[in-house]
Write a protein that holds these residues in place. Structure first.
Motif, PDB file in Angstrom:
ATOM      1  N   ASP A  48       0.825  -1.209   0.000  1.00 18.34           N
ATOM      2  CA  ASP A  48       0.000   0.000   0.000  1.00 18.34           C
ATOM      3  C   ASP A  48       0.860   1.259   0.000  1.00 18.34           C
ATOM      4  O   ASP A  48       0.627   2.186  -0.778  1.00 18.34           O
ATOM      5  CB  ASP A  48      -0.962   0.000   1.200  1.00 18.34           C
ATOM      6  N   VAL A  97      -5.065  -1.354  12.243  1.00 19.35           N
ATOM      7  CA  VAL A  97      -5.488  -2.637  11.676  1.00 19.35           C
ATOM      8  C   VAL A  97      -4.600  -3.764  12.209  1.00 19.35           C
ATOM      9  O   VAL A  97      -5.088  -4.829  12.620  1.00 19.35           O
ATOM     10  CB  VAL A  97      -5.431  -2.582  10.141  1.00 19.35           C
ATOM     11  N   ASN A 100      -5.296  -4.505  15.937  1.00 22.20           N
ATOM     12  CA  ASN A 100      -6.584  -5.196  16.093  1.00 22.20           C
ATOM     13  C   ASN A 100      -6.445  -6.665  15.710  1.00 22.20           C
ATOM     14  O   ASN A 100      -6.988  -7.545  16.393  1.00 22.20           O
ATOM     15  CB  ASN A 100      -7.648  -4.496  15.240  1.00 22.20           C
ATOM     16  N   ASN A 101      -5.714  -6.944  14.650  1.00 23.28           N
ATOM     17  CA  ASN A 101      -5.491  -8.341  14.242  1.00 23.28           C
ATOM     18  C   ASN A 101      -4.695  -9.099  15.300  1.00 23.28           C
ATOM     19  O   ASN A 101      -4.988 -10.264  15.598  1.00 23.28           O
ATOM     20  CB  ASN A 101      -4.752  -8.382  12.899  1.00 23.28           C
ATOM     21  N   SER A 185     -13.299  -4.972  15.046  1.00 25.15           N
ATOM     22  CA  SER A 185     -12.750  -5.641  13.867  1.00 25.15           C
ATOM     23  C   SER A 185     -11.782  -4.741  13.125  1.00 25.15           C
ATOM     24  O   SER A 185     -11.857  -3.506  13.209  1.00 25.15           O
ATOM     25  CB  SER A 185     -13.885  -6.070  12.929  1.00 25.15           C
ATOM     26  N   ALA A 186     -10.877  -5.391  12.378  1.00 22.08           N
ATOM     27  CA  ALA A 186      -9.915  -4.638  11.584  1.00 22.08           C
ATOM     28  C   ALA A 186     -10.606  -3.851  10.473  1.00 22.08           C
ATOM     29  O   ALA A 186     -10.166  -2.754  10.110  1.00 22.08           O
ATOM     30  CB  ALA A 186      -8.880  -5.590  10.984  1.00 22.08           C
ATOM     31  N   GLY A 187     -11.703  -4.401   9.941  1.00 22.33           N
ATOM     32  CA  GLY A 187     -12.441  -3.686   8.904  1.00 22.33           C
ATOM     33  C   GLY A 187     -13.007  -2.374   9.417  1.00 22.33           C
ATOM     34  O   GLY A 187     -13.034  -1.374   8.687  1.00 22.33           O
ATOM     35  N   ALA A 188     -13.450  -2.376  10.672  1.00 26.25           N
ATOM     36  CA  ALA A 188     -13.986  -1.140  11.259  1.00 26.25           C
ATOM     37  C   ALA A 188     -12.884  -0.102  11.423  1.00 26.25           C
ATOM     38  O   ALA A 188     -13.104   1.096  11.214  1.00 26.25           O
ATOM     39  CB  ALA A 188     -14.627  -1.440  12.603  1.00 26.25           C
ATOM     40  N   GLN A 190     -10.274   0.247   9.525  1.00 28.13           N
ATOM     41  CA  GLN A 190      -9.993   0.781   8.196  1.00 28.13           C
ATOM     42  C   GLN A 190     -11.083   1.770   7.770  1.00 28.13           C
ATOM     43  O   GLN A 190     -10.781   2.831   7.204  1.00 28.13           O
ATOM     44  CB  GLN A 190      -9.919  -0.370   7.203  1.00 28.13           C
ATOM     45  N   GLY A 191     -12.342   1.422   8.030  1.00 25.30           N
ATOM     46  CA  GLY A 191     -13.441   2.313   7.651  1.00 25.30           C
ATOM     47  C   GLY A 191     -13.377   3.647   8.372  1.00 25.30           C
ATOM     48  O   GLY A 191     -13.530   4.712   7.757  1.00 25.30           O
TER      49      GLY A 191
END
Length: 272
Positions: A48, A97, A100-101, A185-188, A190-191
């Motif tokens: 990234d 992220v 969190n993981n 969550s990791a998705g949260a 990132q969002g």
């Protein structure tokens, strides 16, 4: 006949004392090296920060450069400090992220059982992210140099600009440390990161001069910490005022540390 019985222990075993002081720094650096080694084994983790500065530069320079500045080469000169800051701002979200993981996988449960300073895992993660920031900056400067960008202030000013940008990114990363320890969550993570970074980076002096923006937006943009960082980097790379935007950048960095380091440590104690 008598039966010999073992005497019960008079005192419970004491847990190993947590190290403090200089050893806490050493432990933080050790855990930072753990994260760097993890990057070496998973180089895709740098994808990234390697591709993003190139994609942003190509999009903004060749799509909008002619319309905004009349010539993409002139716009490239203006844009580089903004892309540098923008890339680092988005890169700071990666630490949230990753943390969190790690918590989800139980890595921090192992850290809790070790006789190390409570802050070492978090400080180590923040320090290790310097590798990601340096990668992004090196890729960006190499790419824009190939396009024709040249700094007018010399190598020492360039190195100072890199140091200031990375230092501010490290301060900002504590926001995402706190978010990574707070949400589920990791998705949260990132969002939330994208929602926060878009107005801060696009509502700044990164892409256009503040004077060209609508009046109601100029107030936000002039007081935006990202604008102060970009103005500092722009002054160091291309000439212009440095002292005032640098003072504002340092002030915003201090505010971020004062507010979010205690919040992150509190969230860490609750989560682990």
């Amino acid at each position: 006949m008598t039966t010999a019985t073992a005497a019960p222990p008079t005192t419970a075993p004491r847990p190993a004392a947590r190290a403090t002081g200089s050893s806490a720094v050493q432990q933080s650096l050790t855990l930072a090296w753990r994260n760097v080694v993890k990057i070496r084994h998973q180089p895709e983790a740098l994808m990234d920060v390697s591709l993003q500065p190139i994609i942003f530069t190509v999009l903004f320079v060749f799509v909008f450069g002619g319309a905004i500045a009349g010539d993409w080469r002139d716009y490239l000169t203006y844009l580089v400090p903004g892309i540098l800051a923008q890339t680092l701002m988005f890169a700071t979200g990666g630490i949230g992220v990753a943390l969190n993981n790690d918590i989800t996988k139980g890595v921090f449960d192992r850290f809790r059982s070790l006789p190390i300073a409570r802050s070492a895992p978090l400080v180590g993660a923040v320090v290790a992210d310097v590798v990601r920031y340096l990668t992004a900056i090196v890729v960006l400067l190499a790419f824009v140099t190939a396009l024709g960008f040249r700094t007018t202030e010399g190598l020492p000013a360039l190195l100072l600009a890199v140091v200031v940008a990375i230092a501010f990114a490290m301060c900002l990363s504590w926001v995402f440390v706190w978010i990574g320890l707070t949400v589920r969550s990791a998705g949260a993570v990132q969002g939330i990161g994208f929602l926060a970074m878009f107005p801060l980076t696009f509502g700044s002096s990164a892409l256009v001069a503040v004077d060209t923006l609508p009046g109601w937006l100029q107030g936000f943009t002039r007081n935006n910490p990202v604008t102060h960082l970009i103005d500092t980097v722009r002054g160091l790379l291309l000439g212009g005022p440095v002292a005032e935007p640098l003072a504002w950048t340092a002030g915003w960095g201090a505010v971020l540390l004062v507010v979010f380091v205690p919040l992150a440590m509190r969230a860490y104690r609750r989560r682990v």
